[in-house]
Design a protein around this motif. Structure first.
Motif, PDB file in Angstrom:
ATOM      1  N   GLN A   1     -63.442 -47.372  26.484  1.00  0.00           N
ATOM      2  CA  GLN A   1     -62.767 -46.209  26.604  1.00  0.00           C
ATOM      3  C   GLN A   1     -63.093 -44.832  26.156  1.00  0.00           C
ATOM      4  N   LEU A   2     -63.640 -43.857  27.004  1.00  0.00           N
ATOM      5  CA  LEU A   2     -64.376 -42.806  26.710  1.00  0.00           C
ATOM      6  C   LEU A   2     -63.654 -41.699  26.019  1.00  0.00           C
ATOM      7  N   PRO A   3     -63.949 -40.990  25.023  1.00  0.00           N
ATOM      8  CA  PRO A   3     -63.255 -40.181  24.399  1.00  0.00           C
ATOM      9  C   PRO A   3     -62.613 -39.164  25.420  1.00  0.00           C
ATOM     10  N   ASP A   4     -61.324 -38.513  24.975  1.00  0.00           N
ATOM     11  CA  ASP A   4     -60.717 -37.498  25.688  1.00  0.00           C
ATOM     12  C   ASP A   4     -61.389 -36.399  26.130  1.00  0.00           C
ATOM     13  N   LEU A   5     -62.254 -35.887  25.148  1.00  0.00           N
ATOM     14  CA  LEU A   5     -63.222 -34.693  25.553  1.00  0.00           C
ATOM     15  C   LEU A   5     -63.996 -35.151  26.946  1.00  0.00           C
ATOM     16  N   ILE A   6     -64.464 -36.227  27.140  1.00  0.00           N
ATOM     17  CA  ILE A   6     -65.312 -36.608  27.992  1.00  0.00           C
ATOM     18  C   ILE A   6     -64.651 -36.983  29.210  1.00  0.00           C
ATOM     19  N   GLU A   7     -63.330 -37.567  29.201  1.00  0.00           N
ATOM     20  CA  GLU A   7     -62.516 -37.674  30.292  1.00  0.00           C
ATOM     21  C   GLU A   7     -62.069 -36.379  30.756  1.00  0.00           C
ATOM     22  N   SER A   8     -61.635 -35.619  29.873  1.00  0.00           N
ATOM     23  CA  SER A   8     -60.886 -34.256  30.589  1.00  0.00           C
ATOM     24  C   SER A   8     -62.190 -33.432  31.138  1.00  0.00           C
ATOM     25  N   ALA A   9     -63.166 -33.530  30.801  1.00  0.00           N
ATOM     26  CA  ALA A   9     -64.305 -32.826  31.308  1.00  0.00           C
ATOM     27  C   ALA A   9     -64.969 -33.493  32.718  1.00  0.00           C
ATOM     28  N   ILE A  10     -64.849 -34.852  32.753  1.00  0.00           N
ATOM     29  CA  ILE A  10     -65.546 -35.325  34.028  1.00  0.00           C
ATOM     30  C   ILE A  10     -64.530 -36.185  34.898  1.00  0.00           C
ATOM     31  N   GLY A  11     -63.484 -36.332  34.263  1.00  0.00           N
ATOM     32  CA  GLY A  11     -62.464 -37.170  34.829  1.00  0.00           C
ATOM     33  C   GLY A  11     -62.778 -38.788  35.089  1.00  0.00           C
ATOM     34  N   GLN A  12     -63.536 -39.416  34.037  1.00  0.00           N
ATOM     35  CA  GLN A  12     -64.058 -40.518  33.831  1.00  0.00           C
ATOM     36  C   GLN A  12     -63.393 -41.215  32.771  1.00  0.00           C
ATOM     37  N   SER A  13     -62.528 -41.938  32.725  1.00  0.00           N
ATOM     38  CA  SER A  13     -61.777 -42.541  31.585  1.00  0.00           C
ATOM     39  C   SER A  13     -62.588 -43.736  31.010  1.00  0.00           C
ATOM     40  N   THR A  14     -63.431 -44.561  31.525  1.00  0.00           N
ATOM     41  CA  THR A  14     -63.875 -45.709  30.760  1.00  0.00           C
ATOM     42  C   THR A  14     -65.285 -45.688  31.498  1.00  0.00           C
ATOM     43  N   ALA A  15     -66.536 -46.683  30.770  1.00  0.00           N
ATOM     44  CA  ALA A  15     -67.695 -46.676  31.124  1.00  0.00           C
ATOM     45  C   ALA A  15     -68.248 -48.241  30.814  1.00  0.00           C
ATOM     46  N   PRO A  16     -69.165 -48.971  31.412  1.00  0.00           N
ATOM     47  CA  PRO A  16     -69.453 -49.970  30.654  1.00  0.00           C
ATOM     48  C   PRO A  16     -70.278 -49.941  29.576  1.00  0.00           C
ATOM     49  N   PHE A  17     -69.986 -50.695  28.453  1.00  0.00           N
ATOM     50  CA  PHE A  17     -70.716 -50.777  27.268  1.00  0.00           C
ATOM     51  C   PHE A  17     -71.315 -51.931  26.971  1.00  0.00           C
ATOM     52  N   GLY A  18     -72.643 -52.099  26.798  1.00  0.00           N
ATOM     53  CA  GLY A  18     -73.326 -53.239  26.537  1.00  0.00           C
ATOM     54  C   GLY A  18     -74.546 -53.373  26.934  1.00  0.00           C
ATOM     55  N   ASP A  19     -75.134 -54.799  27.325  1.00  0.00           N
ATOM     56  CA  ASP A  19     -76.557 -55.043  27.863  1.00  0.00           C
ATOM     57  C   ASP A  19     -76.437 -55.468  29.275  1.00  0.00           C
ATOM     58  N   ALA A  20     -76.988 -54.362  30.162  1.00  0.00           N
ATOM     59  CA  ALA A  20     -77.114 -54.866  31.538  1.00  0.00           C
ATOM     60  C   ALA A  20     -78.247 -54.029  32.224  1.00  0.00           C
ATOM     61  N   VAL A  21     -78.392 -54.306  33.234  1.00  0.00           N
ATOM     62  CA  VAL A  21     -79.607 -53.788  34.214  1.00  0.00           C
ATOM     63  C   VAL A  21     -78.747 -52.810  35.260  1.00  0.00           C
ATOM     64  N   LEU A  22     -79.296 -51.611  35.583  1.00  0.00           N
ATOM     65  CA  LEU A  22     -78.896 -50.856  36.410  1.00  0.00           C
ATOM     66  C   LEU A  22     -79.466 -51.226  37.785  1.00  0.00           C
ATOM     67  N   ALA A  23     -78.847 -51.528  39.021  1.00  0.00           N
ATOM     68  CA  ALA A  23     -79.188 -51.837  40.031  1.00  0.00           C
ATOM     69  C   ALA A  23     -79.084 -50.911  41.046  1.00  0.00           C
ATOM     70  N   PHE A  24     -80.299 -49.824  41.346  1.00  0.00           N
ATOM     71  CA  PHE A  24     -80.320 -48.562  42.091  1.00  0.00           C
ATOM     72  C   PHE A  24     -80.260 -49.306  43.515  1.00  0.00           C
ATOM     73  N   ARG A  25     -80.194 -48.436  44.542  1.00  0.00           N
ATOM     74  CA  ARG A  25     -80.317 -48.921  45.896  1.00  0.00           C
ATOM     75  C   ARG A  25     -81.642 -49.397  46.254  1.00  0.00           C
TER      76      ARG A  25
END
Length: 454
Positions: free
Chosen positions: A144-168
């Protein structure tokens, strides 16, 4: 060389300051703007760059985390951060405190990646404030992203942990500082899983010949497995007794292709490299042992980012060539001794609010060596001013309280920043007094002589 596989990446060296959230944000934005000017599709910043690395027990305070999120919010909504993948360092809490990287693109958080290995040797005390992420290759998809982030960008959750970003068109994996120094480094699994690029956000302080070890580690890991490795580091003293010595690095397939300066006074330095990712794939394909181990490696968690390419056609069209392999630039041990402490002295002086340094100069070796370090500081300040660095000139004028001051030599600077005093007694010799006077004259210090037993 196919345009479709050309990739420009940027890594930064920033002189951040603990708890200076406004100043840290300004320098981060400046580096992002410069990375975009260089045509980069990705920008890597140093460890804990938003809060500053040396906050110490301020990491126990909720305000430190709150202000870090506020800076992140400002970065997410700033137009300057559009159309580039930004990777910034900050503390974040998920039940316990973590030393994290936040990767975002066009106002959306792609991943919050906590550090998996803590640095606790030497002057490091990371486990005092942070826990390490122990779930290798796992993420919490509903952080859960903080309220101040959600209110600014409209995103409420984000992946948290160890992962690879697979771009196109390419994949990106992560290490943070200490992780490359450990036996079970993250880059081993990442490269075996076919990750093209591994990035390392560091807060690594200066020790004699430590840069040689960094270069060896980065070159070695890409030589064995193939791949592109980006390394970012802090610069300056950050309010601590250690000096972070910059030296951003980019290596590919065992060879260094870009390197920034180890000792410098500029607050922001961005280094970019344009590489052909197809060379990585060809390098790996030719290593049959690597191919066999890669086929046997367990899969890692991947987060798809299909809307973005790291290999951008507009940049490829404007690019004349890729970065060629280069030999690492190293200072001699003597140069490191002269430059490292001198950079620390300048960084501490310009942020302490003081007007200079005072030293009892006895004419002996200890005070003489210290005087030479202050003179070395003056030389570096003069060279930066001569090169046109307005930030250094403004700091110098503020310290000497003269808005028109323009030094003509290092001695001019030393005369305004350094006062020495020979404190003689009936047991002092004329020889040591003459040595002190001669040294002060040669470096330009303001010199006094008095009797302390009179």
């Amino acid at each position: 060389m196919e345009a479709a596989s050309l990739c420009t990446m940027a890594t930064c060296v920033l002189n951040q300051w603990s708890m200076d959230f406004a100043g840290n944000k300004r320098r981060i934005l400046s580096s992002i703007i410069e990375a975009k000017r260089l045509g980069a599709s990705y920008r890597l910043g140093p460890e804990l760059e938003i809060s500053g690395y040396g906050c110490s027990d301020h990491f126990y305070e909720g305000d430190t985390f709150l202000h870090s999120w506020q800076v992140l919010r400002d970065l997410l909504i700033d137009p300057a951060t559009r159309d580039i993948v930004c990777d910034v360092g900050m503390p974040a809490s998920r039940r316990v405190a973590y030393n994290c990287r936040v990767v975002f693109l066009n106002g959306q958080v792609l991943l919050i990646r906590p550090k998996t290995r803590m640095a606790d040797d030497g002057n490091y005390r990371e486990s005092r404030w942070f826990s390490r992420w122990t779930k290798r290759g796992e993420i919490d998809k509903t952080f859960q992203l903080p309220d101040l982030i959600e209110s600014a960008i409209g995103q409420s959750t984000a992946p948290f942990g160890d992962a690879v970003l697979a771009f196109r068109d390419a994949s990106l994996g992560f290490e943070t500082c200490e992780e490359i120094w450990t036996i079970g480094s993250s880059h081993i699994d990442l490269f075996l899983n076919g990750v093209d690029i591994v990035v390392n956000s560091s807060g690594s302080y200066h020790q004699l010949r430590k840069l040689n070890r960094r270069v060896d580690l980065i070159s070695s890991c890409t030589n064995k497995a193939g791949g592109l490795y980006l390394y970012s580091n802090l610069r300056g003293c950050d309010g601590e007794r250690v000096y972070y010595d910059g030296s951003a690095l980019v290596a590919m397939n065992g060879r260094l292709v870009a390197q920034s300066r180890q000792f410098a006074l500029e607050e922001v330095e961005v280094t970019s490299a344009t590489v052909d990712l197809e060379e990585i794939r060809n390098y790996r394909q030719a290593n049959r042992s690597h191919c066999q181990q890669s086929a046997e490696a367990p899969a890692l968690t991947r987060i798809a980012v299909p809307q973005w390419r790291l290999c951008r056609q507009d940049v490829a069209a404007a690019c004349q060539s890729t970065n060629l392999p280069m030999e690492p630039r190293y200072h001699t041990p003597e140069e490191e001794i002269a430059l490292g402490p001198a950079c620390w002295l300048w960084d501490y002086l310009r942020r302490s609010g003081q007007s200079g340094y005072f030293l009892p100069l006895s004419g002996g070796i200890d005070s003489t060596a210290t005087s030479c370090l202050v003179y070395s500081m003056s030389v570096q300040v003069f060279e930066s001013v001569q090169s046109g660095c307005q930030e250094v000139l403004q700091d110098l004028r503020r310290i000497v309280r003269d808005p028109q001051f323009l030094p003509g030599s290092p001695q001019d600077i030393c005369s305004r920043l350094f006062t020495t005093c020979y404190m003689g007694s009936e047991n002092s010799s004329s020889e040591t007094r003459q040595r002190a006077e001669q040294l002060a004259k040669e470096i330009g210090a303001s010199h006094l002589a008095l009797r302390i037993d009179a």
